[in-house]
Motif scaffolding. Structure first.
Motif, short mmCIF file in Angstrom:
data_model
loop_
_atom_site.label_atom_id
_atom_site.label_comp_id
_atom_site.label_asym_id
_atom_site.label_seq_id
_atom_site.Cartn_x
_atom_site.Cartn_y
_atom_site.Cartn_z
N PRO A 81 0.83 -1.22 0.00
CA PRO A 81 0.00 0.00 0.00
C PRO A 81 0.85 1.25 0.00
O PRO A 81 2.06 1.23 0.28
CB PRO A 81 -0.81 -0.14 1.29
CG PRO A 81 0.02 -1.01 2.17
CD PRO A 81 0.70 -1.98 1.25
N ALA A 82 0.22 2.37 -0.29
CA ALA A 82 0.92 3.66 -0.29
C ALA A 82 1.46 3.95 1.09
O ALA A 82 0.82 3.68 2.11
CB ALA A 82 -0.05 4.76 -0.72
N GLY A 83 2.66 4.52 1.14
CA GLY A 83 3.27 4.88 2.41
C GLY A 83 4.01 3.77 3.09
O GLY A 83 4.57 3.97 4.17
N ILE A 84 4.05 2.59 2.48
CA ILE A 84 4.69 1.44 3.11
C ILE A 84 6.21 1.47 2.97
O ILE A 84 6.93 0.77 3.69
CB ILE A 84 4.13 0.12 2.52
CG1 ILE A 84 4.31 -1.05 3.48
CG2 ILE A 84 4.76 -0.19 1.18
CD1 ILE A 84 3.42 -1.02 4.67
N GLY A 85 6.73 2.27 2.03
CA GLY A 85 8.17 2.40 1.88
C GLY A 85 8.75 1.64 0.71
O GLY A 85 9.94 1.31 0.72
N LYS A 86 7.96 1.41 -0.33
CA LYS A 86 8.47 0.67 -1.50
C LYS A 86 9.57 1.44 -2.21
O LYS A 86 10.63 0.88 -2.55
CB LYS A 86 7.31 0.39 -2.48
CG LYS A 86 6.15 -0.38 -1.89
CD LYS A 86 5.07 -0.65 -2.92
CE LYS A 86 4.39 0.62 -3.40
NZ LYS A 86 3.63 1.33 -2.34
N THR A 87 9.32 2.72 -2.45
CA THR A 87 10.33 3.53 -3.14
C THR A 87 11.59 3.65 -2.32
O THR A 87 12.71 3.55 -2.84
CB THR A 87 9.76 4.92 -3.46
OG1 THR A 87 8.57 4.78 -4.25
CG2 THR A 87 10.76 5.77 -4.21
N PRO A 111 4.43 -3.75 6.56
CA PRO A 111 4.71 -2.67 7.50
C PRO A 111 5.97 -3.00 8.29
O PRO A 111 6.38 -4.16 8.39
CB PRO A 111 3.48 -2.65 8.41
CG PRO A 111 2.40 -3.31 7.61
CD PRO A 111 3.09 -4.33 6.77
N LEU A 112 6.60 -1.97 8.85
CA LEU A 112 7.77 -2.22 9.68
C LEU A 112 7.40 -3.06 10.90
O LEU A 112 6.30 -2.93 11.46
CB LEU A 112 8.36 -0.89 10.15
CG LEU A 112 9.03 -0.01 9.08
CD1 LEU A 112 9.39 1.34 9.69
CD2 LEU A 112 10.25 -0.68 8.49
N ARG A 135 2.51 1.49 11.78
CA ARG A 135 3.84 0.99 11.41
C ARG A 135 4.21 1.33 9.97
O ARG A 135 5.05 0.68 9.36
CB ARG A 135 3.94 -0.52 11.65
CG ARG A 135 3.92 -0.87 13.13
CD ARG A 135 4.14 -2.34 13.37
NE ARG A 135 2.95 -3.12 13.05
CZ ARG A 135 2.97 -4.27 12.40
NH1 ARG A 135 4.10 -4.77 11.96
NH2 ARG A 135 1.84 -4.92 12.17
N LEU A 136 3.58 2.37 9.42
CA LEU A 136 3.92 2.83 8.07
C LEU A 136 5.07 3.84 8.17
O LEU A 136 4.99 4.81 8.93
CB LEU A 136 2.72 3.49 7.40
CG LEU A 136 1.54 2.60 7.05
CD1 LEU A 136 0.45 3.42 6.38
CD2 LEU A 136 1.95 1.46 6.16
N PRO A 137 6.14 3.67 7.40
CA PRO A 137 7.27 4.59 7.49
C PRO A 137 6.89 6.05 7.23
O PRO A 137 7.44 6.95 7.88
CB PRO A 137 8.24 4.06 6.42
CG PRO A 137 7.91 2.61 6.31
CD PRO A 137 6.43 2.52 6.52
N LEU A 138 5.98 6.29 6.28
CA LEU A 138 5.60 7.67 5.99
C LEU A 138 5.00 8.34 7.21
O LEU A 138 5.38 9.46 7.59
CB LEU A 138 4.61 7.70 4.83
CG LEU A 138 4.00 9.07 4.49
CD1 LEU A 138 5.09 10.04 4.03
CD2 LEU A 138 2.93 8.94 3.41
N ALA A 139 4.07 7.67 7.86
CA ALA A 139 3.42 8.25 9.04
C ALA A 139 4.39 8.37 10.20
O ALA A 139 4.39 9.37 10.93
CB ALA A 139 2.22 7.39 9.44
N LEU A 140 5.25 7.39 10.38
CA LEU A 140 6.25 7.45 11.44
C LEU A 140 7.20 8.62 11.24
O LEU A 140 7.59 9.30 12.19
CB LEU A 140 7.02 6.14 11.51
CG LEU A 140 6.26 4.94 12.09
CD1 LEU A 140 6.96 3.64 11.74
CD2 LEU A 140 6.12 5.08 13.61
N SER A 141 7.58 8.86 9.99
CA SER A 141 8.48 9.98 9.70
C SER A 141 7.81 11.31 10.00
O SER A 141 8.45 12.24 10.52
CB SER A 141 8.93 9.92 8.23
OG SER A 141 9.68 8.75 7.97
#
Length: 367
Positions: free
Chosen positions: A72-78, A200-201, A235-241
């Motif tokens: 999903p979006a925000g999971i950190g694929k890029t 997710p992380l 546990r989504l990297p985008l939200a955590l950041s």
């Protein structure tokens, strides 16, 4: 004809006749004209944590392989693809290519394969006049240009398999990494792409990310609040950041107080429902002018924001735009992928557009 002094060293007969340049002169010209290996990967993500199993899997890719990172979006694929690309750079001495295919952009349509090929060919040093007009001809030239290269190609944010297929180099020494929110079954079946779902992380990895951004002492001192923040960020990297950026700007506030400002998880089971609360929390902390600029970005199609471009779009001076872009980056709402160049994640751009549909634009004087 009169020749400048020293032309005889390039094989020119200065007595008046002509002869072919010496081989070493031709080689010198070739080396001078040969473009450098493209290095198009965005800047590596600061504080990248976890993903050890996924990185090992990418390390094991054979030459000629196609990796398909989904989630999903925000999971950190890029971020994962970029981190591995930098880590494996020595494996690809002929360059690293990167194209954002905008498969899920709500502002502008997905990038057509023909346009992606034009950008790839230009990055490889093909003069604009030599780029064919047709899709098939561009794809054929791209395959020819890549045939003898050892290079990495990252096709980011793909929407459908037909968007990706013409961009596959089919070169035995190249590796292609595709990121997509969907499982591109056609790419797996027909092209043999190797799928890898990005999860997710893990809770420990998420805590490590927060520790890197906030300092180990602050995280260690509020274990329960950190666990609560991780839960609210799904546990989504985008939200955590985003949460870490907000907390870093308020170093004297207890994390427990900051987590309470986000609000309780919705309990609906969908991570993006909880992430929106983190977005709103970060947005509310902006200055009024930065908030108006963020809303405007929801309607702005550019994925490469500079102070000059932003100033022209928003009617600001370059100095004002520089300050506001830096504020948005500190809040985690923009990423500075190269010095002075920013991008906005698709989820955040969608959120900005939703705000813009109900709030005043930058020309208004209210937040």
């Amino acid at each position: 004809m009169v020749y400048p002094p020293g032309m005889e060293s390039f094989g020119v007969d200065v007595s008046g006749g002509y002869r072919l340049p010496r081989p070493e002169a031709l080689m010198t010209e070739f080396l001078l004209l040969k473009p450098a290996a493209p290095e198009q990967l965005p800047r590596d993500v600061r504080g990248f944590t976890g993903r050890s199993a996924e990185l090992v899997r990418l390390d094991a890719l054979a030459d000629g392989a196609i990796a398909l990172l989904t989630g999903p979006a925000g999971i950190g694929k890029t971020a994962l693809a970029v981190r591995w690309g930098h880590r494996a750079a020595e494996r690809f001495p002929d360059g690293q290519l990167f194209v954002n295919l905008r498969g899920f952009d709500h502002v502008v349509p997905p990038m057509e394969p023909a346009e992606a090929l034009r950008r790839l060919l230009t990055a490889l040093g093909v003069p604009t006049r030599r780029v064919p007009a047709g899709l098939d001809e561009r794809a054929a030239l791209y395959r020819a240009e890549m045939a003898d290269r050892r290079a990495l190609v990252v096709l980011d944010n793909a929407g459908v398999a037909t968007q990706v297929r013409p961009l596959l180099a089919a070169a035995r020494n190249c590796v292609t990494v595709v990121t997509c929110r969907n499982q591109l079954t056609g790419l797996i079946v027909r092209e043999g792409a190797q799928p890898a779902e990005v999860p997710p992380l893990a809770p420990a990895e998420a805590a490590q990310l927060l520790g890197h951004r906030l300092g180990p002492d602050r995280v260690a001192g509020e274990t329960l609040a950190v666990a609560d923040m991780i839960d609210r960020c799904a546990r989504l990297p985008l939200a955590l950041s985003l949460a870490a950026a907000r907390a870093a700007g308020r170093p004297r506030r207890p994390l427990a107080d900051l987590v309470g400002e986000i609000g309780a998880p919705t309990g609906c089971g969908h991570p993006h429902a909880d992430v929106r609360a983190v977005f709103a929390w970060s947005y509310r902390a902006l200055s009024a002018t930065a908030a108006r600029l963020f809303r405007m970005l929801g309607r702005h199609p550019a994925h490469d924001l500079t102070a000059t471009a932003t100033a022209g779009m928003a009617g600001l001076t370059v100095g004002q735009a520089t300050v506001l872009l830096a504020e948005l980056a500190r809040a985690g709402l923009l990423s500075e992928f190269a010095p002075g160049r920013y991008s906005c994640h698709d989820l955040l751009r969608t959120y900005a557009a939703e705000l813009a549909s109900t709030r005043p634009t930058l020309s208004s004087g209210t937040a």
